[in-house]
Write a protein that holds these residues in place. Structure first.
Motif, PDB file in Angstrom:
ATOM      1  N   VAL A 414     -23.413   5.462 -18.593  1.00 26.62           N
ATOM      2  CA  VAL A 414     -22.889   5.829 -19.907  1.00 26.62           C
ATOM      3  C   VAL A 414     -21.401   5.480 -20.043  1.00 26.62           C
ATOM      4  CG1 VAL A 414     -22.456   7.803 -21.419  1.00 26.62           C
ATOM      5  CG2 VAL A 414     -24.644   7.596 -20.219  1.00 26.62           C
ATOM      6  N   GLY A 415     -20.641   5.706 -18.993  1.00 23.59           N
ATOM      7  CA  GLY A 415     -19.199   5.414 -19.048  1.00 23.59           C
ATOM      8  C   GLY A 415     -18.420   6.562 -19.661  1.00 23.59           C
ATOM      9  N   CYS A 416     -17.105   6.588 -19.379  1.00 20.65           N
ATOM     10  CA  CYS A 416     -16.265   7.705 -19.858  1.00 20.65           C
ATOM     11  C   CYS A 416     -16.238   7.760 -21.382  1.00 20.65           C
ATOM     12  CB  CYS A 416     -14.837   7.554 -19.345  1.00 20.65           C
ATOM     13  SG  CYS A 416     -14.692   7.529 -17.558  1.00 20.65           S
ATOM     14  N   ALA A 417     -16.052   6.596 -22.051  1.00 23.81           N
ATOM     15  CA  ALA A 417     -15.977   6.598 -23.516  1.00 23.81           C
ATOM     16  C   ALA A 417     -17.327   6.978 -24.107  1.00 23.81           C
ATOM     17  CB  ALA A 417     -15.545   5.225 -24.021  1.00 23.81           C
ATOM     18  N   GLY A 418     -18.394   6.437 -23.537  1.00 28.82           N
ATOM     19  CA  GLY A 418     -19.736   6.712 -24.059  1.00 28.82           C
ATOM     20  C   GLY A 418     -20.139   8.161 -23.900  1.00 28.82           C
ATOM     21  N   ALA A 419     -19.506   8.863 -22.947  1.00 31.03           N
ATOM     22  CA  ALA A 419     -19.868  10.252 -22.699  1.00 31.03           C
ATOM     23  C   ALA A 419     -18.986  11.224 -23.465  1.00 31.03           C
ATOM     24  CB  ALA A 419     -19.778  10.550 -21.201  1.00 31.03           C
ATOM     25  N   GLY A 480     -31.050   4.999  -4.799  1.00 33.18           N
ATOM     26  CA  GLY A 480     -31.757   3.716  -4.711  1.00 33.18           C
ATOM     27  C   GLY A 480     -31.626   2.872  -5.975  1.00 33.18           C
ATOM     28  N   VAL A 481     -30.437   2.914  -6.599  1.00 30.41           N
ATOM     29  CA  VAL A 481     -30.241   2.179  -7.861  1.00 30.41           C
ATOM     30  C   VAL A 481     -30.227   0.670  -7.598  1.00 30.41           C
ATOM     31  CG1 VAL A 481     -28.657   1.750  -9.774  1.00 30.41           C
ATOM     32  CG2 VAL A 481     -28.948   4.073  -8.888  1.00 30.41           C
ATOM     33  N   LYS A 482     -31.052  -0.044  -8.361  1.00 25.00           N
ATOM     34  CA  LYS A 482     -31.090  -1.513  -8.238  1.00 25.00           C
ATOM     35  C   LYS A 482     -30.655  -2.189  -9.547  1.00 25.00           C
ATOM     36  CE  LYS A 482     -33.549  -1.989  -4.228  1.00 25.00           C
ATOM     37  NZ  LYS A 482     -33.277  -0.646  -3.720  1.00 25.00           N
ATOM     38  N   LYS A 483     -30.981  -1.539 -10.665  1.00 22.69           N
ATOM     39  CA  LYS A 483     -30.649  -2.135 -11.972  1.00 22.69           C
ATOM     40  C   LYS A 483     -29.853  -1.126 -12.791  1.00 22.69           C
ATOM     41  CE  LYS A 483     -34.939  -4.778 -12.328  1.00 22.69           C
ATOM     42  NZ  LYS A 483     -36.167  -4.943 -13.139  1.00 22.69           N
ATOM     43  N   ILE A 484     -28.835  -1.643 -13.464  1.00 16.09           N
ATOM     44  CA  ILE A 484     -28.010  -0.774 -14.308  1.00 16.09           C
ATOM     45  C   ILE A 484     -27.930  -1.378 -15.708  1.00 16.09           C
ATOM     46  CG2 ILE A 484     -25.656   0.097 -14.700  1.00 16.09           C
ATOM     47  CD1 ILE A 484     -25.272   0.381 -11.774  1.00 16.09           C
ATOM     48  N   VAL A 485     -28.000  -0.527 -16.720  1.00 13.01           N
ATOM     49  CA  VAL A 485     -27.700  -0.977 -18.076  1.00 13.01           C
ATOM     50  C   VAL A 485     -26.583  -0.081 -18.599  1.00 13.01           C
ATOM     51  CG1 VAL A 485     -29.536   0.469 -19.129  1.00 13.01           C
ATOM     52  CG2 VAL A 485     -28.608  -1.494 -20.383  1.00 13.01           C
ATOM     53  N   THR A 486     -25.628  -0.693 -19.295  1.00  8.33           N
ATOM     54  CA  THR A 486     -24.498   0.066 -19.817  1.00  8.33           C
ATOM     55  C   THR A 486     -24.067  -0.493 -21.162  1.00  8.33           C
ATOM     56  OG1 THR A 486     -22.220   0.762 -19.440  1.00  8.33           O
ATOM     57  CG2 THR A 486     -22.851  -1.361 -18.508  1.00  8.33           C
ATOM     58  N   ALA A 487     -23.543   0.374 -22.018  1.00 10.17           N
ATOM     59  CA  ALA A 487     -23.080  -0.071 -23.337  1.00 10.17           C
ATOM     60  C   ALA A 487     -21.582  -0.377 -23.323  1.00 10.17           C
ATOM     61  CB  ALA A 487     -23.386   0.988 -24.383  1.00 10.17           C
ATOM     62  N   CYS A 488     -20.945  -0.267 -22.166  1.00  9.69           N
ATOM     63  CA  CYS A 488     -19.502  -0.537 -22.085  1.00  9.69           C
ATOM     64  C   CYS A 488     -19.253  -1.859 -21.346  1.00  9.69           C
ATOM     65  CB  CYS A 488     -18.800   0.605 -21.341  1.00  9.69           C
ATOM     66  SG  CYS A 488     -17.056   0.232 -21.068  1.00  9.69           S
ATOM     67  N   PRO A 489     -18.707  -2.884 -22.020  1.00  5.70           N
ATOM     68  CA  PRO A 489     -18.462  -4.173 -21.358  1.00  5.70           C
ATOM     69  C   PRO A 489     -17.483  -4.079 -20.183  1.00  5.70           C
ATOM     70  CG  PRO A 489     -18.339  -4.416 -23.732  1.00  5.70           C
ATOM     71  CD  PRO A 489     -18.388  -2.944 -23.453  1.00  5.70           C
ATOM     72  N   HIS A 490     -16.597  -3.073 -20.204  1.00  7.03           N
ATOM     73  CA  HIS A 490     -15.640  -2.934 -19.101  1.00  7.03           C
ATOM     74  C   HIS A 490     -16.351  -2.413 -17.854  1.00  7.03           C
ATOM     75  CE1 HIS A 490     -12.192  -3.842 -21.673  1.00  7.03           C
ATOM     76  NE2 HIS A 490     -12.930  -3.273 -22.612  1.00  7.03           N
ATOM     77  N   CYS A 491     -17.205  -1.396 -18.042  1.00  5.78           N
ATOM     78  CA  CYS A 491     -18.021  -0.919 -16.918  1.00  5.78           C
ATOM     79  C   CYS A 491     -18.944  -2.048 -16.454  1.00  5.78           C
ATOM     80  CB  CYS A 491     -18.875   0.281 -17.337  1.00  5.78           C
ATOM     81  SG  CYS A 491     -17.934   1.750 -17.761  1.00  5.78           S
TER      82      CYS A 491
END
Ligand code: SF4
Ligand code: SF4
Length: 649
Positions: A414-419, A480-491
């Motif tokens: 989620v990221g700091c801004a997204g949260a 066991g994280v293998k894939k991540i999706v995020t809405a923050c381009p910086h993260c």
């Protein structure tokens, strides 16, 4: 008779010997100057490891030197066509001279017959490119203002090259007039000039020849002193730049700090050898300055000047700051526009952030950016929000959490801004709703999530970033994280390009990329907004990570602003600038909003929470709606139709 021509026509052995001595002397002068620069470059850190060196070299040389990729990508008024004429004309004459030298000084003799005729015709023609380009450049130098460098030597070297090229044709005409042959018309430029000139005597021809040699000697002797040296150094810098992606900063090993007892670059010698060489390769074209968002709103940061100041510091041995002013150093948003525009691949962001690292380690950062660092260290949030706040956006929704122990495919980061930012939370909710609607298996970390450390790293607090990355990576391992999706381009950038140094082996997606896949599979619908919508590309998605198509696949009928895709203009938030105060007239976001509004759009689609915050503060117009692409998708995929006047901010 076989078509060919006699080298050293009418020259005695003594004259030939004098020629060799003079040319050797001028080359020695050039070599001595280059050697002294190499000594300076060698004071730098060793090069970073570069795998696949041959493939790397050939690829970069083809793209950036032979293909002139960055020059071709410049806007026409930057003088790109002129530069291309000069480059390809100069390259052609260099090839011609090399072939001639091989024929003259090796046992292999091939400068005759049909080859000779083709050689003469081809290089007589291509030499005109150089003449045309040089003429254009001289007029441009004399008539154009900044950002082109203005120094008498720039005009001088262009005139010298023009004289050499023109005198080459005169020499050819003199030879034809003095010693005519039936095949001379193949050397068509010299042939035409010979028709116009009076008869040339043997001494006259020799005088032209010696004049040519004096000009060439002068050229060799001055190349290393003038910015035209880039014709040599651009080859070296573009062949072997650091292989790190554009968005990745160098990870400083703790052993390096123990050895040097400092962090980052205090003096030029603290840069790598490649970075030092790249300072000498700068052609002072000003392309970097032309695209800099800080410079374009009247700040003091001028990336071309940063390179020149660092170069001066390399020669003098003085400290990089304040040779590069601290004010300029802190104004950089690390948007990488300068780097993307630079024809010789200079990495301005490395140069700037490495000095920031040193300044931060010496306690030179104060104000709100320093507060952000303290917050990141104490609360693990760049905004200083308490950990429990990270689950606030989930209220009223059933969001799977990693700690629940259920298997999942994607970690939704989620990221700091997204949260914590209210508008960012709307984007986060939209992404979560879409993932659920499309049946994607995902989970969030909630209170276990912490800042990636991206703002800290770009401000210059390298070891706070390393703490964050190490701790986050241990959380990824635990689940066991293998894939991540995020809405923050910086993260997204940090996780994708920088966490590998901390053992992460992750597939990282920006939310627009995953949503694009879901649209293409028919699991979600693309949006068709009823407002005129313009897309603002985030620097860290499109320029830095090359993702241009995904945002455009999510919403139909969006219009493009001036400066789109990889050429997008920064909102001013990156590099820790989000946490630094600036007056409205000096905000890059204000300038960017003007460009977006000039399209006539009443809705601006963004794909980054930072851009959204900055653009929101960059305008006072309530009729403009700022919205993330995910929210437009959310509306398109909800059961009830969205209201045309829906309030989103
Ligand atoms: S740094 Fe690159 S873009 Fe900037 S002036 Fe030098 S060569 Fe041109
Ligand atoms: S990274 Fe962006 S803000 Fe920094 S110097 Fe380059 S163009 Fe300017």
């Amino acid at each position: 008779m076989t078509p060919t021509r006699e080298e050293f026509l009418h020259f005695s052995t003594g004259e030939k010997a004098l020629f060799y001595v003079l040319i050797a002397l001028s080359l020695a002068v050039m070599a001595a100057q280059i050697r002294s620069r190499i000594q300076l470059w060698k004071t730098g850190r060793p090069l970073e490891p570069i795998p696949n060196t041959i493939r790397h070299w050939v690829g970069n040389l083809s793209r950036y030197v032979l293909g002139q990729k960055s020059v071709r990508a410049s806007r026409p008024r930057s003088g790109a066509p002129m530069h291309l004429l000069i480059f390809y004309g100069f390259l052609a004459l260099t090839i011609a001279t090399t072939l001639l030298a091989i024929n003259t000084y090796s046992p292999v003799k091939f400068h005759q017959g049909n080859y000779y005729l083709l050689f003469e015709f081809t290089f007589d023609t291509l030499g005109l490119l150089l003449l045309g380009g040089l003429g254009w450049a001289i007029i441009r130098q004399a008539t154009t203002k900044a950002p082109i460098a203005k120094h008498w030597s720039d005009l001088g070297i262009l005139v010298l090259l023009l004289l050499i090229t023109f005198n080459g044709y005169l020499l050819e005409a003199g030879r034809i007039a003095n010693n005519p042959q039936p095949w001379d018309s193949w050397s068509w430029v010299g042939y035409a000039m010979a028709k116009l000139l009076p008869a040339v005597s043997e001494p006259g021809y020799k005088a032209l020849w010696w004049f040519h040699i004096v000009l060439v000697m002068a050229f060799f002797a001055v190349i290393p002193q003038l910015r035209i040296r880039h014709i040599l150094l651009a080859i070296a810098t573009t062949a072997q730049p650091p292989e790190r992606p554009m968005g990745a900063l160098r990870t400083i090993p703790m052993e390096e700090v123990e050895q040097t007892e400092q962090v980052g670059s205090k003096f030029a010698k603290d840069y790598s050898r490649w970075h030092l060489m790249s300072l000498d390769a700068c052609m002072e074209c000003g392309r970097c300055t032309e695209v800099c968002p800080a410079w374009n709103v009247g700040k003091v940061l001028n990336p071309k000047q940063v390179v020149q100041d660092a170069r001066a510091a390399m020669a003098s041995g003085e400290a990089l700051a304040p040779r590069i002013t601290e004010e300029a150093l802190w104004q950089c948003t690390t948007c990488n526009a300068c780097q993307e525009a630079c024809p010789v691949l200079i990495r301005h962001v490395d140069l700037i952030t490495d000095v920031r690292r040193n300044l931060v380690s010496e306690g030179e950062l104060s104000g709100s950016a320093a507060v952000m660092l303290r917050q990141t260290a104490s609360t693990k949030s760049a905004w200083g929000s308490p950990t429990r706040e990270r689950e606030k956006w989930m209220e009223g929704r059933e969001i799977p959490l990693c700690r629940d122990g259920q298997p999942f495919e994607f970690l939704f980061w989620v990221g700091c801004a997204g949260a914590t930012d209210p508008a960012g939370m709307k984007t986060t909710q939209a992404v979560a709703d879409l993932l659920k609607k499309a049946g994607v298996s995902f989970a969030c970390l909630g209170q276990e999530e912490a800042c990636t450390g991206d703002p800290a790293r770009r401000v210059g607090e390298e070891f706070l970033f390393q703490d964050r990355a190490t701790e986050n990576q241990s959380v990824f391992e635990r689940y066991g994280v293998k894939k991540i999706v995020t809405a923050c381009p910086h993260c997204f950038n940090s996780l994708k390009n920088e966490y590998g140094d901390f053992g992460a082996k992750l597939e990282v997606y920006h939310h627009t990329q995953l949503l694009q896949t879901l649209v293409s599979k028919g699991q979600l619908l693309a949006a068709k907004p009823d407002r005129r919508t313009v897309l603002h590309d985030p620097c860290y998605l499109t320029r830095v990570n090359g993702e241009v198509a995904a945002p455009r696949a999510l919403v139909e009928g969006m219009v493009e602003p001036e400066f789109a895709g990889a050429k997008t203009r920064c909102c001013g938030a990156g590099g820790g600038r989000m946490w630094m105060d600036e007056p409205p007239e000096h905000r890059p976001a204000t300038a960017r909003m003007d460009q977006l509004r000039a399209t006539g759009a009443t809705q601006i689609a963004v794909a980054c929470p930072f851009c959204r915050i900055m653009l929101d503060t960059g305008h006072q117009d309530d009729s403009i709606r700022l919205v993330d692409l995910a929210q437009l998708m959310q509306e398109a995929n909800s059961d009830s139709a969205p209201s045309a006047n829906m309030e989103v901010s």
